[in-house]
Design a protein around this motif. Structure first.
Motif, short mmCIF file in Angstrom:
data_model
loop_
_atom_site.label_atom_id
_atom_site.label_comp_id
_atom_site.label_asym_id
_atom_site.label_seq_id
_atom_site.Cartn_x
_atom_site.Cartn_y
_atom_site.Cartn_z
N ILE A 104 6.45 0.55 -13.97
CA ILE A 104 6.36 0.22 -12.56
C ILE A 104 6.46 -1.29 -12.42
O ILE A 104 5.82 -2.05 -13.15
N ALA A 105 7.34 -1.73 -11.52
CA ALA A 105 7.44 -3.15 -11.18
C ALA A 105 6.54 -3.39 -9.98
O ALA A 105 6.56 -2.62 -9.01
N MET A 106 5.74 -4.43 -10.04
CA MET A 106 4.78 -4.67 -8.98
C MET A 106 4.59 -6.17 -8.79
O MET A 106 4.55 -6.93 -9.76
N ALA A 107 4.47 -6.59 -7.54
CA ALA A 107 4.10 -7.97 -7.23
C ALA A 107 2.58 -8.07 -7.21
O ALA A 107 1.88 -7.06 -7.11
N ILE A 108 2.08 -9.30 -7.27
CA ILE A 108 0.64 -9.52 -7.37
C ILE A 108 -0.13 -8.84 -6.25
O ILE A 108 -1.27 -8.40 -6.45
N GLU A 109 0.51 -8.70 -5.07
CA GLU A 109 -0.18 -8.10 -3.94
C GLU A 109 -0.66 -6.69 -4.23
O GLU A 109 -1.60 -6.20 -3.59
N GLY A 110 -0.03 -6.01 -5.19
CA GLY A 110 -0.43 -4.63 -5.47
C GLY A 110 -0.95 -4.39 -6.87
O GLY A 110 -1.33 -3.26 -7.21
N THR A 111 -1.00 -5.44 -7.72
CA THR A 111 -1.38 -5.20 -9.12
C THR A 111 -2.82 -4.74 -9.27
O THR A 111 -3.11 -3.80 -10.02
N TRP A 112 -3.76 -5.38 -8.56
CA TRP A 112 -5.16 -5.01 -8.73
C TRP A 112 -5.39 -3.57 -8.30
O TRP A 112 -6.14 -2.82 -8.92
N GLU A 113 -4.73 -3.14 -7.22
CA GLU A 113 -4.92 -1.78 -6.75
C GLU A 113 -4.41 -0.76 -7.77
O GLU A 113 -5.05 0.26 -8.01
N THR A 114 -3.26 -1.04 -8.40
CA THR A 114 -2.75 -0.09 -9.39
C THR A 114 -3.67 -0.03 -10.61
O THR A 114 -3.86 1.04 -11.21
N ILE A 115 -4.25 -1.16 -10.97
CA ILE A 115 -5.19 -1.19 -12.09
C ILE A 115 -6.47 -0.46 -11.71
O ILE A 115 -6.99 0.36 -12.48
N PHE A 116 -6.97 -0.74 -10.53
CA PHE A 116 -8.19 -0.12 -10.03
C PHE A 116 -8.06 1.40 -9.98
O PHE A 116 -9.00 2.14 -10.29
N GLY B 221 0.82 -1.20 0.00
CA GLY B 221 0.00 0.00 0.00
C GLY B 221 0.86 1.26 0.00
O GLY B 221 0.61 2.21 -0.74
N GLY B 222 1.91 1.24 0.83
CA GLY B 222 2.82 2.38 0.86
C GLY B 222 3.61 2.53 -0.42
O GLY B 222 3.89 3.64 -0.88
N TYR B 223 4.00 1.40 -0.99
CA TYR B 223 4.74 1.41 -2.27
C TYR B 223 3.91 2.06 -3.36
O TYR B 223 4.41 2.91 -4.12
N ILE B 224 2.63 1.70 -3.45
CA ILE B 224 1.74 2.27 -4.47
C ILE B 224 1.54 3.76 -4.21
O ILE B 224 1.54 4.58 -5.15
N THR B 225 1.37 4.14 -2.94
CA THR B 225 1.22 5.55 -2.60
C THR B 225 2.44 6.35 -3.04
O THR B 225 2.33 7.46 -3.58
N ASN B 226 3.63 5.80 -2.85
CA ASN B 226 4.85 6.48 -3.26
C ASN B 226 4.90 6.68 -4.77
O ASN B 226 5.37 7.72 -5.27
N VAL B 227 4.42 5.67 -5.52
CA VAL B 227 4.35 5.81 -6.98
C VAL B 227 3.42 6.96 -7.35
O VAL B 227 3.75 7.81 -8.19
N GLN B 228 2.26 7.01 -6.72
CA GLN B 228 1.29 8.06 -7.02
C GLN B 228 1.85 9.44 -6.70
O GLN B 228 1.66 10.39 -7.48
N LEU B 229 2.55 9.54 -5.58
CA LEU B 229 3.12 10.84 -5.20
C LEU B 229 4.19 11.27 -6.20
O LEU B 229 4.30 12.46 -6.53
N ARG B 230 4.98 10.31 -6.67
CA ARG B 230 6.02 10.64 -7.64
C ARG B 230 5.39 11.13 -8.94
O ARG B 230 5.83 12.13 -9.53
#
Length: 446
Positions: free
Chosen positions: A108-120, A89-98
């Motif tokens: 963006i490199a992402m593991a499955i734990e965060g893929t759906w959230e980045t797509i969503f 969750g923090g990793y995705i937030t950092n991407v958004q802030l950047r």
């Protein structure tokens, strides 16, 4: 396992539509954007890859970037590693802030734990049309096992939309100390061994008392590490669509009771709140451990080669768990076609060779990797890694993954420290998780 809630077609189209429309946000309609092809070799640009992992990951990625620069010498690629202490969750937030700050993020490199959230959240763009017109991308995808590729789609499965090109994966598999097995007069476990046979083996391997005690098995006490106990009992923490709690399933209770018994009844596993499983295994304090490919980096670094692997013991099924990860192109990418060329070099066969040498993850492309001398040199039964893909499920990864993981592990902690029963722990977790998943469905439908 039951399903309780599914996304409607309208909700799914809302979820994926924003990302699909992102190509026009780049100033090009989809049809013309997909007619460009690979940029010329003299292209001058700056690009950034937002990445996760440690030094080995960075070294592997650096090799891919170097090969890309042989073809595009005027493109400067920054590999940004900013691990977050707040998890995915923090990793995705950092991407958004950047992205919001105007700094470049092309891949963006992402593991499955965060893929759906980045797509969503519409951070990444769909890739199926690019794959359809690019033989290089088709070659990558064709060598990735469908289980790995389809798990990163939304919705999951062969009919879903592709947003990520898979670069790596890891599973959970049992690691055994071959010397300890031989000293105990034990044959290596049968690939189809059962939970009961596992306990019997662990009891034989558990010896000594006090500080000199050697345990039969070190529990991988983290969400991903515990998941095979659920899967081999035909259950999971959430429903098949990943949108509701499944913690009221009797099979979950049976599984958690079994896991607790390894410490508090059979005494074959140490307290899960003590030393980590890899440290115990390497130091000879436990005869069996568990993990995927990543502990092998520690084994190699410690010159520890008395190791082999065997499939997870089964109760109702032989299903283990996997997590995969890959590269996606962000909605802020200046040139998606240039980003695609970089993906090709960062997922090529040389990348796989470099990853095998590092020992930290399993390359996603089977191809020559599975049969290579380097891959099969250690452990002896390395083929069990890719063999597990025939009966495997992804770690459940809804958009609120961090919240789900926190609710579950926090309540399981109370069970494993013997402060409450497994029934009480799962009941409390189920109530809390049911509310969290209802909030997620409301958020996704809004």
């Amino acid at each position: 396992m039951k399903e309780k809630q599914s996304l409607s077609r309208r909700q799914f189209l809302q979820t994926t539509g924003a990302a699909a429309a992102s190509l026009t946000a780049l100033g090009l309609p989809v049809s013309s954007a997909l007619a460009q092809g690979a940029p010329p070799a003299e292209t001058a640009a700056q690009m950034a890859v937002y990445n996760f992992g440690g030094a080995i990951h960075q070294g592997v990625a650096a090799g891919g970037i170097s090969r890309f620069n042989e073809r595009y010498p005027n493109v400067v690629v920054e590999d940004v590693y900013e691990p977050s202490q707040a998890g995915w969750g923090g990793y995705i937030t950092n991407v958004q802030l950047r992205i919001a700050s105007g700094l470049p993020v092309d891949l963006i490199a992402m593991a499955i734990e965060g893929t759906w959230e980045t797509i969503f959240q519409g951070i990444v763009i769909p890739l199926d049309d690019y794959i359809a017109e690019d033989e290089g991308l088709q070659a990558v995808v064709s060598e990735v096992h469908p289980s790995l590729h389809d798990a990163l789609k939304v919705p999951r499965g062969p009919d879903g939309t592709t947003y990520y090109i898979t670069r790596e994966w890891n599973n959970m598999i049992i690691h055994i100390n071959t010397r300890m097995f031989e000293e105990a007069g034990l044959d290596y476990p049968n690939p189809e061994w059962t939970w009961d046979e596992f306990v019997e083996t662990a009891q034989i391997l558990t010896t000594g008392e006090g500080e000199d005690k050697v345990f039969g098995f070190a529990i991988p006490y983290f969400n991903f590490g515990m998941a095979p106990w659920w899967h081999t009992n035909e259950t999971a923490t959430v429903t098949d669509d990943w949108l509701d709690s499944n913690l009221d399933d009797p099979n979950m209770l049976e599984s958690l009771q079994f896991l607790r018994s390894l410490v508090h009844e059979h005494g074959v596993s140490p307290d899960v709140f003590g030393s980590g499983m890899t440290e115990l295994f390497v130091s000879g304090k436990t005869a069996m451990s568990a993990g995927g490919r990543w502990p092998f980096a520690t084994y190699i670094a410690n010159d520890f080669y008395d190791v082999d692997i065997v499939p997870w013991p089964r109760n109702r099924a032989g299903t283990t768990v996997f997590g995969s990860g890959g590269y996606a192109i962000t909605t802020s990418a200046a040139d998606p076609y240039l980003a695609i060329e970089l993906i090709k070099d960062m997922t090529d066969h040389q990348t796989d060779v470099d990853a095998i040498a590092g020992g930290t993850y399993l390359p996603a492309r089977e191809g020559s990797t599975v049969d290579s001398e380097e891959f099969n040199a250690f452990p002896e039964h390395a083929h069990y890694f890719f063999g597990s893909l025939d009966d495997i499920k992804p770690i459940p990864s809804p958009p609120n993954f961090a919240e789900v993981e926190n609710i579950f592990t926090r309540n399981v902690d109370n069970v494993m420290n013997d402060s409450i029963s497994a029934e009480e722990g799962l009941a409390a977790a189920h109530e809390e998780l049911t509310e969290a998943m209802a909030n997620l469905r409301e958020r996704m439908g809004a």
